[in-house]
Scaffold this motif. Structure first.
Motif, short mmCIF file in Angstrom:
data_model
loop_
_atom_site.label_atom_id
_atom_site.label_comp_id
_atom_site.label_asym_id
_atom_site.label_seq_id
_atom_site.Cartn_x
_atom_site.Cartn_y
_atom_site.Cartn_z
N SER A 1 0.85 -1.19 0.00
CA SER A 1 0.00 0.00 0.00
C SER A 1 0.89 1.24 0.00
O SER A 1 1.97 1.24 0.56
CB SER A 1 -0.89 0.01 1.24
N LYS A 2 0.41 2.31 -0.61
CA LYS A 2 1.19 3.54 -0.69
C LYS A 2 1.13 4.37 0.59
O LYS A 2 2.01 5.16 0.85
CB LYS A 2 0.72 4.39 -1.87
N SER A 3 0.08 4.17 1.38
CA SER A 3 -0.05 4.95 2.60
C SER A 3 -0.64 4.09 3.71
O SER A 3 -1.13 2.99 3.47
CB SER A 3 -0.96 6.17 2.35
N ASP A 4 -0.62 4.63 4.92
CA ASP A 4 -1.19 3.90 6.05
C ASP A 4 -2.70 3.74 5.91
O ASP A 4 -3.27 2.70 6.25
CB ASP A 4 -0.85 4.60 7.36
N SER A 5 -3.35 4.78 5.42
CA SER A 5 -4.81 4.68 5.26
C SER A 5 -5.16 3.66 4.17
O SER A 5 -6.17 2.96 4.28
CB SER A 5 -5.40 6.04 4.94
N GLY A 6 -4.34 3.56 3.17
CA GLY A 6 -4.56 2.55 2.14
C GLY A 6 -4.40 1.14 2.69
O GLY A 6 -5.13 0.24 2.33
N ALA A 7 -3.44 0.97 3.61
CA ALA A 7 -3.24 -0.34 4.23
C ALA A 7 -4.45 -0.70 5.10
O ALA A 7 -4.89 -1.85 5.13
CB ALA A 7 -1.97 -0.33 5.06
N VAL A 8 -5.00 0.29 5.81
CA VAL A 8 -6.19 0.04 6.63
C VAL A 8 -7.36 -0.33 5.73
O VAL A 8 -8.13 -1.25 6.03
CB VAL A 8 -6.50 1.27 7.50
N ASP A 9 -7.53 0.40 4.63
CA ASP A 9 -8.62 0.08 3.70
C ASP A 9 -8.47 -1.32 3.12
O ASP A 9 -9.46 -2.06 3.00
CB ASP A 9 -8.64 1.10 2.56
N ASN A 10 -7.24 -1.70 2.77
CA ASN A 10 -7.01 -3.05 2.26
C ASN A 10 -7.32 -4.09 3.32
O ASN A 10 -7.88 -5.15 3.01
CB ASN A 10 -5.57 -3.20 1.79
N ALA A 11 -6.96 -3.85 4.57
CA ALA A 11 -7.24 -4.80 5.65
C ALA A 11 -8.74 -4.98 5.83
O ALA A 11 -9.22 -6.10 6.01
CB ALA A 11 -6.60 -4.32 6.94
N ILE A 12 -9.48 -3.90 5.75
CA ILE A 12 -10.95 -3.98 5.87
C ILE A 12 -11.53 -4.75 4.69
O ILE A 12 -12.38 -5.63 4.85
CB ILE A 12 -11.57 -2.56 5.97
N PHE A 13 -11.02 -4.45 3.50
CA PHE A 13 -11.50 -5.11 2.30
C PHE A 13 -11.26 -6.61 2.36
O PHE A 13 -12.14 -7.41 2.07
CB PHE A 13 -10.81 -4.50 1.07
N TYR A 14 -10.06 -7.01 2.76
CA TYR A 14 -9.73 -8.43 2.82
C TYR A 14 -10.46 -9.14 3.96
O TYR A 14 -10.77 -10.32 3.85
CB TYR A 14 -8.24 -8.66 2.97
N SER A 15 -10.77 -8.43 5.03
CA SER A 15 -11.53 -9.07 6.11
C SER A 15 -12.97 -9.33 5.68
O SER A 15 -13.60 -10.27 6.12
CB SER A 15 -11.48 -8.24 7.39
N LEU A 16 -13.50 -8.49 4.80
CA LEU A 16 -14.85 -8.70 4.28
C LEU A 16 -14.89 -9.89 3.32
O LEU A 16 -15.88 -10.62 3.27
CB LEU A 16 -15.36 -7.45 3.58
N ILE A 17 -13.84 -10.05 2.59
CA ILE A 17 -13.80 -11.15 1.62
C ILE A 17 -13.59 -12.45 2.35
O ILE A 17 -14.17 -13.46 2.16
CB ILE A 17 -12.69 -10.94 0.57
#
Length: 77
Positions: A61-77
């Motif tokens: 991820s390019k930023s910390d907020s992007g990493a958080v968004d990715n973590a949320i996205f992958y937890s939903l999947i």
């Protein structure tokens, strides 16, 4: 294949290739005689490509907020 196989040794490159061809010969005959078998698995590989590319692209991820968004996205999947 039979005439060349008698002219080379099993340790030779051609001998190794012919040994491999002889081992694969029953599968090749089955493919040629039946016609319902596919010679490659491109359709399966193409079907898996989007998930593999997404997994590779989302690894960094390019930023910390992007990493958080990715973590949320992958937890939903």
């Amino acid at each position: 294949m039979e005439t060349v196989h008698t002219q080379c040794t099993p340790a030779d490159h051609m001998g190794k290739a012919l040994d491999y061809a002889y081992k694969q010969w029953p599968k090749l005959r089955r493919y040629a005689l039946d016609g319902c078998y596919h010679i490659d698995n491109n359709q399966v590989e193409r079907a898996q490509r989007p998930s593999v590319m997404g997994r590779k692209n989302y690894l960094f991820s390019k930023s910390d907020s992007g990493a958080v968004d990715n973590a949320i996205f992958y937890s939903l999947i």
